[in-house]
Design an enzyme around this catalytic site. Sequence first.
Site, mmCIF file in Angstrom:
data_model
loop_
_atom_site.group_PDB
_atom_site.id
_atom_site.type_symbol
_atom_site.label_atom_id
_atom_site.label_comp_id
_atom_site.label_asym_id
_atom_site.label_seq_id
_atom_site.Cartn_x
_atom_site.Cartn_y
_atom_site.Cartn_z
ATOM 1 N N HIS A 471 43.185 48.205 36.542
ATOM 2 C CA HIS A 471 41.991 48.578 37.309
ATOM 3 C C HIS A 471 40.712 48.356 36.492
ATOM 4 C CE1 HIS A 471 44.584 51.726 39.713
ATOM 5 N NE2 HIS A 471 44.819 50.484 40.098
HETATM 6 C C1 LIG Z 1 49.439 44.257 39.202
HETATM 7 C C2 LIG Z 1 48.278 44.964 39.856
HETATM 8 C C3 LIG Z 1 48.524 46.091 40.653
HETATM 9 C C4 LIG Z 1 47.455 46.760 41.250
HETATM 10 N N1 LIG Z 1 47.722 47.755 42.160
HETATM 11 C C5 LIG Z 1 46.711 48.245 42.933
HETATM 12 C C6 LIG Z 1 46.982 49.099 44.037
HETATM 13 O O1 LIG Z 1 48.133 49.396 44.359
HETATM 14 N N2 LIG Z 1 45.924 49.573 44.758
HETATM 15 C C7 LIG Z 1 44.631 49.239 44.448
HETATM 16 O O2 LIG Z 1 43.705 49.727 45.128
HETATM 17 N N3 LIG Z 1 44.354 48.429 43.415
HETATM 18 C C8 LIG Z 1 45.357 47.894 42.677
HETATM 19 N N4 LIG Z 1 45.080 46.987 41.689
HETATM 20 C C9 LIG Z 1 43.667 46.691 41.382
HETATM 21 C C10 LIG Z 1 42.977 45.892 42.493
HETATM 22 O O3 LIG Z 1 43.845 44.938 43.019
HETATM 23 C C11 LIG Z 1 41.704 45.259 41.912
HETATM 24 O O4 LIG Z 1 40.841 46.263 41.411
HETATM 25 C C12 LIG Z 1 40.920 44.477 42.965
HETATM 26 O O5 LIG Z 1 41.757 43.592 43.675
HETATM 27 C C13 LIG Z 1 39.784 43.722 42.291
HETATM 28 O O6 LIG Z 1 39.112 42.949 43.251
HETATM 29 P P1 LIG Z 1 37.991 41.903 42.800
HETATM 30 O O7 LIG Z 1 37.460 41.321 44.045
HETATM 31 O O8 LIG Z 1 37.070 42.592 41.864
HETATM 32 O O9 LIG Z 1 38.741 40.808 41.923
HETATM 33 P P2 LIG Z 1 40.040 39.927 42.203
HETATM 34 O O10 LIG Z 1 40.825 40.477 43.344
HETATM 35 O O11 LIG Z 1 40.708 39.768 40.891
HETATM 36 O O12 LIG Z 1 39.462 38.525 42.691
HETATM 37 C C14 LIG Z 1 38.858 37.589 41.844
HETATM 38 C C15 LIG Z 1 39.145 36.203 42.391
HETATM 39 O O13 LIG Z 1 38.284 35.282 41.737
HETATM 40 C C16 LIG Z 1 39.012 34.135 41.374
HETATM 41 N N5 LIG Z 1 38.347 33.523 40.217
HETATM 42 C C17 LIG Z 1 38.177 34.081 39.003
HETATM 43 N N6 LIG Z 1 37.532 33.243 38.175
HETATM 44 C C18 LIG Z 1 37.270 32.130 38.892
HETATM 45 C C19 LIG Z 1 36.630 30.894 38.595
HETATM 46 N N7 LIG Z 1 36.111 30.638 37.388
HETATM 47 N N8 LIG Z 1 36.560 29.950 39.574
HETATM 48 C C20 LIG Z 1 37.061 30.188 40.816
HETATM 49 N N9 LIG Z 1 37.689 31.351 41.143
HETATM 50 C C21 LIG Z 1 37.785 32.301 40.197
HETATM 51 C C22 LIG Z 1 40.389 34.679 41.043
HETATM 52 O O14 LIG Z 1 41.372 33.673 41.033
HETATM 53 C C23 LIG Z 1 40.567 35.733 42.120
HETATM 54 O O15 LIG Z 1 41.131 35.207 43.285
HETATM 55 C C24 LIG Z 1 46.124 46.318 41.039
HETATM 56 C C25 LIG Z 1 45.879 45.181 40.259
HETATM 57 C C26 LIG Z 1 46.940 44.504 39.685
HETATM 58 C C27 LIG Z 1 46.663 43.281 38.851
#
Ligand SMILES: Cc1cc2nc3c(=O)[nH]c(=O)nc-3n(C[C@H](O)[C@H](O)[C@H](O)COP(=O)(O)OP(=O)(O)OC[C@H]3O[C@@H](n4cnc5c(N)ncnc54)[C@H](O)[C@@H]3O)c2cc1C
Length: 542
Positions: A471
């Site tokens: 997280h």
């Molecule tokens: C194993 C695991 C279990 C988890 N379990 C839970 C849960 O049960 N419940 C919950 O609420 N949260 C959970 N989380 C946390 C939650 O999933 C994250 O906090 C949330 O998804 C983050 O969202 P975000 O949009 O910030 O980033 P992300 O969802 O990480 O999205 C970022 C995106 O940007 C893309 N990206 C990155 N760099 C580049 C680049 N240079 N060029 C193009 N694309 C790029 C990535 O490929 C990705 O698709 C978990 C996380 C993990 C890893």
Amino acid sequence: MSDSFDYIVIGSGSAGSLMANRLSADPANRVALIEAGPSDKKWPVNLKTAMPVGNIFLLPHEKYNWKQALTGNAAVNNRTINFPRGKLFGGCSAINGGVYIRGQKADYDAWAKAGNDGWAYDDVLPAFKAVENYAGPEKGWHGKGGELDVQKPKSWNPVSAAIVDAAAEAGHQRNDDFAGERQDGFGRYDLNQRNGTRLSSARAFLHPALKRANLTVLDETMVRRILFDRGQAVGLEIEKDGARSTISARREIILCAGATNSPQLLMLSGIGPQDHLHDMGIDVVHHLPGVGQHLQDHPTVHVAMENPSAESYAVSARVLPRILASPLKYLFKREGMLASNVAEAGGFLCTDGTGRPDIQITFLAGLKLDARSVPRRHGYMGLIQLLRPKSAGSVRLASNRPEDKPVIDPNFFADPYDMQTLIAGFRECRRIFAQPALAAMTGAEIEPGIQHQSDAEIDAALRKIVNTAYHPTGTCKMGPDGDRMAVVDGRLRVRGVSGLRVVDASVMPDIISGNTSAPTMMIAERAARFILEDAVTSNIAA
Ligand SMILES: Cc1cc2nc3c(=O)[nH]c(=O)nc-3n(C[C@H](O)[C@H](O)[C@H](O)COP(=O)(O)OP(=O)(O)OC[C@H]3O[C@@H](n4cnc5c(N)ncnc54)[C@H](O)[C@@H]3O)c2cc1C
């Protein structure tokens, strides 16, 4: 530049898929979404992302997982800790546990109190509701009709049920709605599922928008740098199949690359602490010392128990008929082990007498010692997660090459409060597991082991097993004008430049008390409104 859009969204994770949906809802907006990983629409990824247990088939592969790592130090027994990050449509929401938690009212009220006007609980609640399609009864704080289904697990392992009974025997309240008036207590989690299938952000928000003619989605396309012209973000350098090109944005670029990649990309583009950028040989566009700082996660320790009666999920010869039946059970009823996220139940408790929960315990009806492991032996676990750590770490560049993974230092246990509170939560988890409701299902403590009893022994044992809840937050934190470590303002605009916002988990001023995906979607829902409102204002001004 080769192609031009009104808005370019970087990353299709919890935030980015929602953002692309909202910005492209108006056919007049030309929107591009750039995702480094592959689409989740093609076989067999479509099956693996839809099946709740499917993340174990995606996590081992660098194609779908950035496979980052947390650096070790003496506080964690010098271990390097695996740090999976989703790299496909849906980002982490396509490979996560699917647990739907919003955090506490007090979390958001504290954001507002720190100077982030407009981010108190009463301000953010409408966005949580707008996104949600809650399967339970009508309640003032839940939404109906949004794209994100919130449902109880279809599969409910007998071990999960017994653990919740054991928590009640230990004196905890039963709680079936952690977004409700009280967060404390134990019960079945709400999940991002639709009838036994995982509902990633991509499945909920991106898929319905893919047919829009004004939305261009580039998958397997890596953003290498954000390009600036006199302080204005004007485009991106991207790479697909080894070929580099540029695309331009007429209005805004919205960085949704997640809490480790967003600060990395800002720094690669010249926005960040100037000394570090100089060390990396990067020209400074704007000195922002907070980029990559204030990394907060929920340090997580566990109690792992044997389950001699073998109800728990495991690939073992003892339950061969159950395993053989599971594909059919999933196919026809969306039930059974393949429909389980394994983390079916959990809850919150307070260790310091204030009444405000400071520990979350997630129960796993299987021995998953890390996110990608397939249990082969029968057992169950309590993951004890510290809700508001006082330690904070950092994300830094290893080099000026976008291909190199960032250096992520969680700085776990820098503040003694963190270990002290985790030890209290750990003891409570052991007490729950010792209750009569679990007696028939419970054998020996596998990890860390019953020989660790005194605070000093538990402290030493927890440093050997501490993990992340996956997280990360805070590395591009929002803050008011007077906060020199603030990276974005209250409308999530990057300070010191124009045409650029960060919208993902990295902007949280302080980590919320619970899982981070739903709060990240709430942030994206609000930010999309800011962007569309600001476009109207600037059109009127022009
Ligand atoms: C194993 C695991 C279990 C988890 N379990 C839970 C849960 O049960 N419940 C919950 O609420 N949260 C959970 N989380 C946390 C939650 O999933 C994250 O906090 C949330 O998804 C983050 O969202 P975000 O949009 O910030 O980033 P992300 O969802 O990480 O999205 C970022 C995106 O940007 C893309 N990206 C990155 N760099 C580049 C680049 N240079 N060029 C193009 N694309 C790029 C990535 O490929 C990705 O698709 C978990 C996380 C993990 C890893």
